[in-house]
Design a protein around this motif. Sequence first.
Motif, PDB file in Angstrom:
ATOM      1  N   ASP A 111     164.142 -30.367  17.613  1.00 30.30           N
ATOM      2  CA  ASP A 111     163.503 -29.626  16.196  1.00 30.30           C
ATOM      3  C   ASP A 111     164.730 -28.777  15.611  1.00 30.30           C
ATOM      4  O   ASP A 111     164.583 -28.707  14.457  1.00 30.30           O
ATOM      5  N   THR A 112     165.325 -28.291  16.561  1.00 31.01           N
ATOM      6  CA  THR A 112     166.347 -27.296  15.964  1.00 31.01           C
ATOM      7  C   THR A 112     167.735 -27.255  16.547  1.00 31.01           C
ATOM      8  O   THR A 112     167.846 -27.560  17.813  1.00 31.01           O
ATOM      9  N   ILE A 113     168.737 -27.207  15.661  1.00 31.63           N
ATOM     10  CA  ILE A 113     170.341 -26.987  16.649  1.00 31.63           C
ATOM     11  C   ILE A 113     171.012 -25.600  15.946  1.00 31.63           C
ATOM     12  O   ILE A 113     170.887 -25.416  14.754  1.00 31.63           O
ATOM     13  N   HIS A 114     171.324 -24.903  16.989  1.00 33.87           N
ATOM     14  CA  HIS A 114     172.039 -23.633  16.547  1.00 33.87           C
ATOM     15  C   HIS A 114     173.304 -23.596  17.285  1.00 33.87           C
ATOM     16  O   HIS A 114     173.634 -22.686  17.976  1.00 33.87           O
ATOM     17  N   GLY A 115     173.956 -24.873  17.298  1.00 33.74           N
ATOM     18  CA  GLY A 115     175.318 -24.836  17.955  1.00 33.74           C
ATOM     19  C   GLY A 115     175.134 -25.630  19.459  1.00 33.74           C
ATOM     20  O   GLY A 115     173.968 -25.540  20.066  1.00 33.74           O
ATOM     21  N   PHE A 116     175.911 -26.447  19.607  1.00 34.08           N
ATOM     22  CA  PHE A 116     175.760 -27.234  20.919  1.00 34.08           C
ATOM     23  C   PHE A 116     177.268 -27.412  21.486  1.00 34.08           C
ATOM     24  O   PHE A 116     178.439 -27.359  20.743  1.00 34.08           O
ATOM     25  N   VAL A 117     177.480 -27.957  22.841  1.00 35.10           N
ATOM     26  CA  VAL A 117     178.804 -28.072  23.485  1.00 35.10           C
ATOM     27  C   VAL A 117     178.384 -29.334  24.325  1.00 35.10           C
ATOM     28  O   VAL A 117     177.260 -29.733  24.537  1.00 35.10           O
ATOM     29  N   LEU A 118     179.456 -30.109  24.815  1.00 31.34           N
ATOM     30  CA  LEU A 118     179.342 -30.895  25.472  1.00 31.34           C
ATOM     31  C   LEU A 118     179.714 -30.808  26.958  1.00 31.34           C
ATOM     32  O   LEU A 118     180.344 -29.937  27.320  1.00 31.34           O
ATOM     33  N   GLU A 119     179.025 -31.674  27.882  1.00 34.07           N
ATOM     34  CA  GLU A 119     179.018 -31.378  29.149  1.00 34.07           C
ATOM     35  C   GLU A 119     180.485 -31.680  29.819  1.00 34.07           C
ATOM     36  O   GLU A 119     180.948 -32.578  29.362  1.00 34.07           O
ATOM     37  N   THR A 171     189.293 -37.136   1.621  1.00 32.35           N
ATOM     38  CA  THR A 171     188.121 -36.632   0.850  1.00 32.35           C
ATOM     39  C   THR A 171     186.926 -36.989   1.312  1.00 32.35           C
ATOM     40  O   THR A 171     186.523 -37.983   1.893  1.00 32.35           O
ATOM     41  N   ASN A 172     185.882 -36.204   0.857  1.00 27.85           N
ATOM     42  CA  ASN A 172     184.523 -36.164   1.138  1.00 27.85           C
ATOM     43  C   ASN A 172     184.212 -36.005   2.560  1.00 27.85           C
ATOM     44  O   ASN A 172     183.278 -36.848   2.909  1.00 27.85           O
ATOM     45  N   ILE A 173     184.996 -35.395   3.362  1.00 25.15           N
ATOM     46  CA  ILE A 173     184.576 -35.087   4.895  1.00 25.15           C
ATOM     47  C   ILE A 173     184.605 -33.622   4.951  1.00 25.15           C
ATOM     48  O   ILE A 173     185.277 -32.761   4.477  1.00 25.15           O
ATOM     49  N   GLN A 174     183.523 -33.344   5.679  1.00 25.71           N
ATOM     50  CA  GLN A 174     183.304 -31.975   6.032  1.00 25.71           C
ATOM     51  C   GLN A 174     183.193 -31.976   7.592  1.00 25.71           C
ATOM     52  O   GLN A 174     182.453 -32.544   8.231  1.00 25.71           O
ATOM     53  N   LEU A 175     183.923 -30.985   8.295  1.00 22.90           N
ATOM     54  CA  LEU A 175     183.949 -30.911   9.656  1.00 22.90           C
ATOM     55  C   LEU A 175     183.667 -29.439  10.247  1.00 22.90           C
ATOM     56  O   LEU A 175     184.289 -28.816   9.641  1.00 22.90           O
ATOM     57  N   THR A 176     182.513 -29.466  10.978  1.00 20.22           N
ATOM     58  CA  THR A 176     182.127 -28.167  11.509  1.00 20.22           C
ATOM     59  C   THR A 176     182.211 -28.072  13.107  1.00 20.22           C
ATOM     60  O   THR A 176     181.632 -29.009  13.546  1.00 20.22           O
ATOM     61  N   PRO A 177     182.775 -26.988  13.570  1.00 22.13           N
ATOM     62  CA  PRO A 177     182.662 -26.630  15.025  1.00 22.13           C
ATOM     63  C   PRO A 177     181.427 -26.862  15.617  1.00 22.13           C
ATOM     64  O   PRO A 177     180.555 -26.375  15.016  1.00 22.13           O
ATOM     65  N   THR A 178     181.226 -27.811  16.673  1.00 20.41           N
ATOM     66  CA  THR A 178     179.861 -27.886  17.214  1.00 20.41           C
ATOM     67  C   THR A 178     179.036 -26.740  17.755  1.00 20.41           C
ATOM     68  O   THR A 178     177.848 -26.619  17.378  1.00 20.41           O
ATOM     69  N   GLU A 179     180.048 -25.706  18.077  1.00 19.91           N
ATOM     70  CA  GLU A 179     179.475 -24.416  18.405  1.00 19.91           C
ATOM     71  C   GLU A 179     178.823 -23.895  17.243  1.00 19.91           C
ATOM     72  O   GLU A 179     177.947 -22.793  17.357  1.00 19.91           O
TER      73      GLU A 179
END
Length: 228
Positions: free
Chosen positions: A160-168, A203-211
């Motif tokens: 439903d929603t994502i407000h940041g995530f990390v990997l195990e 170009t045309n790439i956006q990278l957002t920290p998973t957190e």
Amino acid sequence: MDSEFSTSPSFFVLEEGASSSRYDAELEKVEPVNRADAPRCPRCGDIIGLLTWRPPYRVELELHGEEPGDFIRGTGYEELISERFAESFRAEGLTGLEGFHPVEVCRVRCMRKRPSQPLTVPRYYVVWPCFGRAAVDLVLNRVRFAPPPTCTECRSTGIDTIHGFVLEPGTWAGEDIFRPRGMQGRVVVSERFKDFVERHGLTNIQLTPTEQFVRDPSNLGPAPLPTA
């Protein structure tokens, strides 16, 4: 938000650049469009992805910006990357992309005023980010699952929603680009991939920290923090 997580950012969500940018473009597959069965979890058998695009790989581009970029998101789980992207990726030994099949661009529709200079269209390849072993941490995330995942292998469920995530910790197998278990609809990349993009000026790439990655279309807010 970073203080809510126990690890520093080391993975990033890969998306297209901002809409209405210089490289804003969409693709449409040209008929006939052949598709193979969607991937399934080897343990529970549930579908964990979309139908797979099969040859012939022919597209039309709808250009909203000034020129096509090095990365164009597909209409399924495939992505289009330029020849220089593909060649550099393989030359530097990065991992996680599958396919690398040539794509025929049959037509480019310019949605804005046609540029004064001749339009240069890169040669494109279709690729698929692999389904990685890295798994979304079910405890440390600010993700609202609907319902909670039941399969320990794919961890697939509605989100439903994502407000940041990390990997195990301990689940990542070293791929530079992949779809994590529990969030197969997102493409995640490594620090090495981020450095690769910046060094080559792709170009045309956006990278957002998973957190820091947020998607909350219904304004439900983040999931509650885990209690001690």
